[in-house]
Design a protein around this motif. Structure first.
Motif, short mmCIF file in Angstrom:
data_model
loop_
_atom_site.label_atom_id
_atom_site.label_comp_id
_atom_site.label_asym_id
_atom_site.label_seq_id
_atom_site.Cartn_x
_atom_site.Cartn_y
_atom_site.Cartn_z
N LEU A 43 1.37 -4.89 -5.12
CA LEU A 43 2.67 -4.22 -5.01
C LEU A 43 3.68 -4.75 -6.03
O LEU A 43 4.82 -4.31 -6.06
CB LEU A 43 3.24 -4.43 -3.60
N PRO A 56 8.37 -1.85 -4.73
CA PRO A 56 8.48 -1.17 -3.45
C PRO A 56 9.62 -1.68 -2.57
O PRO A 56 9.99 -2.85 -2.63
CB PRO A 56 7.13 -1.44 -2.78
N ALA A 86 7.70 0.44 2.02
CA ALA A 86 6.46 0.51 1.24
C ALA A 86 5.62 -0.74 1.46
O ALA A 86 4.39 -0.67 1.60
CB ALA A 86 6.78 0.69 -0.24
N ASP A 107 4.02 -0.59 4.88
CA ASP A 107 2.92 0.37 4.97
C ASP A 107 1.63 -0.16 4.35
O ASP A 107 0.53 0.18 4.80
CB ASP A 107 3.32 1.68 4.29
N ARG A 108 1.74 -0.97 3.30
CA ARG A 108 0.56 -1.41 2.58
C ARG A 108 -0.12 -2.64 3.19
O ARG A 108 -1.34 -2.79 3.09
CB ARG A 108 0.93 -1.71 1.12
#
Length: 211
Positions: A26, A55, A59, A62-63
């Motif tokens: 990320l 992010p 974000a 979510d990852r």
């Protein structure tokens, strides 16, 4: 953007590395890792990460669950400075002027545990000291952010939730005061955060008694 992440994951070899790899994909740079808990085969860690132009909190949230067994307990912006020692700075200021021990504590203690503000409340329900972001009065029912003062005045450190507020209440040894800390972002206060704030408060109360 500087984010604070709280994650729970299986306490087994390689699990922390998996979390670090996901954060790396990320574009996040890990600035600090704090171990909060290692029990019952799981770990709870706080990460402070830098995501420049990368992010946002959602974000990242979510990852991260791609790591097997991982639970995201919170992702929120922070103003914490990795590597800093705010507890030592707080105690240094109190030692320099013990007569202002409790106002100094209330101003500085939010930075120790990722809180947004703090107040000192008397046994009679009066706001005695407040940090700059804190409410300046109780509401019309005599409550602080929807919680009766009596419910905050536990004989021991405690945590509770009221609406969007995560609260920590700490009795001040030897004084008819409670220090209440609050945040609206992130998870409820972990017992490791409560223990840290309470240890500092106990030292401050000793300094205040000597003034």
């Amino acid at each position: 953007m500087i984010l604070r992440l709280r994650v729970s994951f299986p306490d087994r070899p390689g699990a922390l590395g998996q979390v670090a790899r996901v954060l790396g994909t990320l574009g996040a740079d890990i600035l600090q890792v704090t171990v909060l808990e290692r029990e019952t085969g799981r770990a709870v860690d706080d990460f402070i990460v830098s995501c420049p132009g990368a992010p946002d909190a959602e974000a990242v949230r979510d990852r991260l669950p791609v790591v097997p067994g991982l639970r995201v307990e919170g992702v929120w912006p922070t103003r914490e400075t990795p590597g800093a020692a705010p507890d030592y700075d707080l105690l240094r200021h109190v030692a320099a002027d013990p007569s202002r021990a409790y106002p100094t504590l209330v101003d500085a203690v939010p930075g120790l545990v990722g809180a947004e503000w703090a107040v000192a409340v008397s046994a009679g329900g009066e706001l005695v000291h407040r940090s700059w972001q804190a409410p300046d009065t109780l509401d019309e029912t005599g409550s602080l952010v929807g919680v009766k003062i009596g419910d905050l005045a536990s004989l021991r450190p405690s945590v509770l939730t009221s609406g969007p507020y995560r609260l920590m209440s700490l009795p001040v040894p030897g004084a008819a005061l409670h220090v209440v800390l609050a945040r609206t972002e992130g998870p409820p206060f972990h017992r490791a955060e409560v223990d840290r704030a309470n240890r500092v408060l106990e030292i401050v109360s000793i300094m205040a008694a000597s003034a």
